[in-house]
Design a protein around this motif. Structure first.
Motif, PDB file in Angstrom:
ATOM      1  N   GLU A 273       0.859  -1.181   0.000  1.00  0.00           N
ATOM      2  CA  GLU A 273       0.000   0.000   0.000  1.00  0.00           C
ATOM      3  C   GLU A 273       0.895   1.232   0.000  1.00  0.00           C
ATOM      4  N   SER A 274       0.515   2.237  -0.791  1.00  0.00           N
ATOM      5  CA  SER A 274       1.290   3.470  -0.851  1.00  0.00           C
ATOM      6  C   SER A 274       0.338   4.643  -1.017  1.00  0.00           C
ATOM      7  N   ALA A 275       0.479   5.648  -0.138  1.00  0.00           N
ATOM      8  CA  ALA A 275      -0.384   6.836  -0.183  1.00  0.00           C
ATOM      9  C   ALA A 275       0.478   8.086  -0.315  1.00  0.00           C
ATOM     10  N   ARG A 276       0.142   8.918  -1.296  1.00  0.00           N
ATOM     11  CA  ARG A 276       0.813  10.203  -1.492  1.00  0.00           C
ATOM     12  C   ARG A 276      -0.179  11.321  -1.204  1.00  0.00           C
ATOM     13  N   ILE A 277       0.213  12.263  -0.330  1.00  0.00           N
ATOM     14  CA  ILE A 277      -0.669  13.358   0.061  1.00  0.00           C
ATOM     15  C   ILE A 277       0.051  14.677  -0.188  1.00  0.00           C
ATOM     16  N   GLN A 278      -0.597  15.564  -0.947  1.00  0.00           N
ATOM     17  CA  GLN A 278      -0.044  16.890  -1.221  1.00  0.00           C
ATOM     18  C   GLN A 278      -0.538  17.842  -0.136  1.00  0.00           C
ATOM     19  N   HIS A 279       0.378  18.326   0.717  1.00  0.00           N
ATOM     20  CA  HIS A 279      -0.004  19.206   1.820  1.00  0.00           C
ATOM     21  C   HIS A 279       0.019  20.668   1.387  1.00  0.00           C
ATOM     22  N   LEU A 280       1.122  21.108   0.782  1.00  0.00           N
ATOM     23  CA  LEU A 280       1.275  22.463   0.270  1.00  0.00           C
ATOM     24  C   LEU A 280       1.814  22.382  -1.150  1.00  0.00           C
ATOM     25  N   ASP A 281       1.950  23.521  -1.805  1.00  0.00           N
ATOM     26  CA  ASP A 281       2.462  23.504  -3.172  1.00  0.00           C
ATOM     27  C   ASP A 281       3.828  22.849  -3.263  1.00  0.00           C
ATOM     28  N   ASN A 282       4.646  23.021  -2.237  1.00  0.00           N
ATOM     29  CA  ASN A 282       6.013  22.498  -2.281  1.00  0.00           C
ATOM     30  C   ASN A 282       6.283  21.442  -1.210  1.00  0.00           C
ATOM     31  N   VAL A 283       5.233  20.896  -0.605  1.00  0.00           N
ATOM     32  CA  VAL A 283       5.400  19.879   0.438  1.00  0.00           C
ATOM     33  C   VAL A 283       4.410  18.742   0.191  1.00  0.00           C
ATOM     34  N   HIS A 284       4.914  17.512   0.158  1.00  0.00           N
ATOM     35  CA  HIS A 284       4.040  16.349   0.101  1.00  0.00           C
ATOM     36  C   HIS A 284       4.676  15.212   0.890  1.00  0.00           C
ATOM     37  N   SER A 285       3.854  14.250   1.273  1.00  0.00           N
ATOM     38  CA  SER A 285       4.334  13.094   2.033  1.00  0.00           C
ATOM     39  C   SER A 285       3.928  11.813   1.318  1.00  0.00           C
ATOM     40  N   ARG A 286       4.648  10.743   1.636  1.00  0.00           N
ATOM     41  CA  ARG A 286       4.332   9.426   1.082  1.00  0.00           C
ATOM     42  C   ARG A 286       4.478   8.392   2.198  1.00  0.00           C
ATOM     43  N   THR A 287       3.434   7.603   2.400  1.00  0.00           N
ATOM     44  CA  THR A 287       3.428   6.558   3.418  1.00  0.00           C
ATOM     45  C   THR A 287       3.190   5.219   2.736  1.00  0.00           C
ATOM     46  N   SER A 288       3.993   4.221   3.066  1.00  0.00           N
ATOM     47  CA  SER A 288       3.868   2.926   2.393  1.00  0.00           C
ATOM     48  C   SER A 288       4.031   1.792   3.391  1.00  0.00           C
ATOM     49  N   TYR A 289       3.432   0.655   3.025  1.00  0.00           N
ATOM     50  CA  TYR A 289       3.543  -0.569   3.822  1.00  0.00           C
ATOM     51  C   TYR A 289       3.633  -1.748   2.859  1.00  0.00           C
TER      52      TYR A 289
END
Length: 671
Positions: A273-289
């Motif tokens: 599983e992999s989730a990408r979340i765009q928080h700001l224009d220049n910041v994003h996170s990715r969480t995977s399992y």
């Protein structure tokens, strides 16, 4: 030409072959003349072909093999009402072969009659209806009999059907294929017959939408030779899901499962599983399992999770901080790891006219391993073959008798001492050395499986560091990278089981074009340190390519010269390697292409890893390929001369092999 696939061969008695081919031809001609708007036949294709293949080998003994082939190919394509409603193809190719093999002691002749056929039809595939159907049948039967009693019979027959559901939201296809293989081989009248009799049945279900993809397969092999008994059933499933939401955010899910029972039984399951979340224009996170389970001789399970936070500044500077956890369990091992790290990368496309790329990475990891000192299965470790052919395997304490090397598809199994050799290195490491002239070439990807002894119970920390940069300015490019890992013992067995590593790579390349000659001159250095093992390789490469202006009448020519030198220093083995390749592509006219080639390499291995301390290996090949097309006549001509000389200093023995091969194919399109 019709869109025909390469077909297998089948044999029938020679008289029946020619009778059937003649009847088919006249039947096709009659139907073509009687075609109407509801049943249409395209013009029949009829080709006659003659092939010659001769090889002469000298390696202390002389042998000569000559093969002739002669036959016809008849192809007929047509449709009923409309090509989108009912389309069909019939392709037939009867052949006769004659072979003579002569050695110093014997002369043997082989006769063979072969018959190829392929039947295909497509129903309702181009219509707006909900379903379409594809059917095909193919048969391969051949019989080759030698004058001294040898015999080789093979019979391959396959039937396939595919039903397509043309749903716009979720199109699906269900296919079934049944394939039989029957072989009998006997090398002489006094030797026993070797048999192979198999039946393979396969079901395949595919479906796909914009978000979901499903692929299910079931294979069943019935090995009807009781003494072998290699029956198995294999079920595989792949389900993937892709979901977009918000602004540049997405969720990707994937499941892979396979279960094989019977011969070589094993079971594998992978979930990610992999989730990408765009928080700001220049910041994003990715969480995977991810979860992986493999059960073969022993059971292995692995869980892993990772979190990444990405930041971009001015489109040039990208930074990432991450943390990950990993847990691995097997019958003899339990291992926990956690790791935190930071990476940053800077790129600039036009800085004083140059492209600049640079980066720094650092991380800290702790490993807690509880071991009962058993063995661990390493399955399909992927390795890319370098120019020198030296491959350092990843694990320590490898049981070399368990090493299996295959191609990237896992189908072709390579042979030790013919395609590769195994070398024990210091630091309890193992290296594969590719044998020149074998089936493995530089640049290939291979899969290596083996058993390794599990390291003892330990708790230790590891610091990873890396920096790299590349400067690319018009005619010059410089790149350099340096990676290090440093292990520190916290508790458990002695530090001798830990392994510090360092890998350094430097590459300098010049590219210029004097008098229309593309010229590339480069040099590189690779340094590897793993535990007590060290290796340094220096390589120099020169490439020249010249293409004069094309002339009228389709005439053109391209000259290409590539010269490479490589020098490798290791603890127990030093290798010097030289290689030259010269190729000319000459389009003499629109109908004539000529391609002469000359290649050669020389290799010298010195060290205690070589029996006698030294081995010299030389190889030279020269050949020419010519293709001539004139109206309905095609002529292919190919000649090669190969020479290889191997000298071992332990017995001062020199082995020389020379081989000449000539291949000619003449094809005449009658219709």
């Amino acid at each position: 030409m019709l869109p025909l696939e390469v077909m297998t061969r089948s044999m029938m008695p020679l008289a029946f072959i020619w009778f059937f081919a003649t009847i088919t031809f006249f039947w096709s001609e009659r139907l073509s003349a009687e075609s109407n708007s509801s049943f249409v036949l395209y013009p029949t294709e009829l080709d006659a072909v003659v092939k010659f293949d001769g090889t002469k080998t000298r390696n202390g003994f002389e042998s000569e093999e000559i093969e002739w082939q002669a036959g016809l190919r008849i192809a007929q394509m047509g449709y009923l009402l409309d090509p989108r409603i009912a389309w069909f193809l019939i392709d037939i190719e009867p052949l006769y072969t004659w072979t003579e093999v002569e050695t110093d002691d014997t002369v043997e002749e082989y006769d063979g009659e072969l018959f190829n056929y392929l039947l295909q039809t497509s129903l309702l595939q181009g219509t707006p209806g909900p379903f379409g159907l594809d059917l095909s049948a193919q048969k391969n039967t051949s019989l080759n009999t030698g004058s001294l009693g040898s015999r080789f019979d093979t019979d391959i027959e396959s039937f396939a059907a595919t039903l397509n559901w043309k749903n716009s939201a979720f199109p699906m296809s269900l296919s079934y294929e049944e394939k039989t293989l029957d072989e009998e081989f006997r090398s002489s009248l006094t030797n026993p017959v070797t048999e192979r009799d198999e039946l393979l049945k396969s079901w395949n279900l595919k479906g796909r939408s914009s978000k979901l993809s499903v692929h299910l397969t079931h294979d069943e092999l019935d090995d009807r030779i009781i003494s072998r008994n290699q029956d198995y059933e294999l079920d595989r499933a792949n389900i993937s899901h892709h979901l977009l939401w918000g602004r540049n955010s997405q969720l990707d899910s994937n499941l892979n499962y396979s279960d094989r029972t019977g011969f070589n039984a094993n079971e594998r399951l992978t979930v990610s599983e992999s989730a990408r979340i765009q928080h700001l224009d220049n910041v994003h996170s990715r969480t995977s399992y991810h979860y992986q389970s493999t059960e073969q001789t022993i059971e292995n399970t692995e869980h892993g999770g990772r979190f990444e936070l990405h930041h971009r500044l001015y489109n040039n500077l990208n930074s990432m901080g991450y943390a990950n956890l990993n847990k691995r369990e097997s019958d003899d091992l339990e291992e926990d790891k956690w790791r935190v790290g930071l990476e940053t990368r800077y790129t600039k496309n036009k800085l004083l006219g140059a492209h600049i790329s640079a980066g720094v990475r650092a991380s800290y990891q702790e490993t807690d391993r509880v071991s009962t000192l058993g063995t661990i299965d390493v399955i399909d470790e992927s390795q890319s073959v370098p120019f020198t052919g030296a491959i350092l395997l990843e694990q320590r304490f490898i049981i070399t008798s368990t090493i299996v090397v295959t191609d990237s598809d896992g189908i072709t199994v390579y042979d030790e001492n013919t395609d590769y050799t195994i070398i024990d290195l210091s630091g309890d490491l193992t290296q594969l050395q590719i044998v020149p002239g074998g089936r493995i070439n530089s640049g290939d990807t291979i899969l290596v499986s083996y058993d390794a002894e599990i390291l003892p119970t330990q708790e230790f920390s590891t610091v990873f560091t890396n920096y790299h940069f590349t400067i690319d300015y018009d005619w010059v490019r410089l790149s350099h990278s340096d990676s290090k890992s440093d292990d520190k013992l916290i508790a458990g067995a002695s530090e001798s089981f830990l392994q510090n590593t360092r890998n350094t790579y430097t590459d300098l390349e010049f590219h210029f074009k004097p008098i229309n000659i593309d010229t590339v001159i480069g040099a590189e250095r690779r340094y590897t340190e793993t535990g007590g093992f060290e290796s340094t390789t220096y390589s120099f490469n020169q490439r020249f390519s010249w293409t004069p202006t094309a002339r009228r009448g389709g005439q053109s020519i391209n000259w290409s010269l590539n010269a490479t030198q490589s020098f490798t220093e290791q603890d127990f083995l030093d290798t010097d390697l030289y290689r030259v390749d010269f190729i000319v592509n000459w389009q003499a006219s629109r109908n004539l292409t000529i391609r002469p080639t000359i290649s050669g390499w020389k290799r010298k291995d010195v060290g205690s890893a070589i029996a006698g301390g030294r081995k010299d290996d030389e190889f030279f090949t020269a050949g020419i390929l010519a293709q001539w097309r004139y109206r309905k006549l095609d002529l292919d001509f190919k000649y090669n001369h190969d020479r290889r000389e191997v000298t071992n200093s332990d017995n001062s023995d020199t082995t020389e092999t020379n081989e000449d091969r000539l291949m000619i194919t003449l094809r005449r399109r009658i219709l």
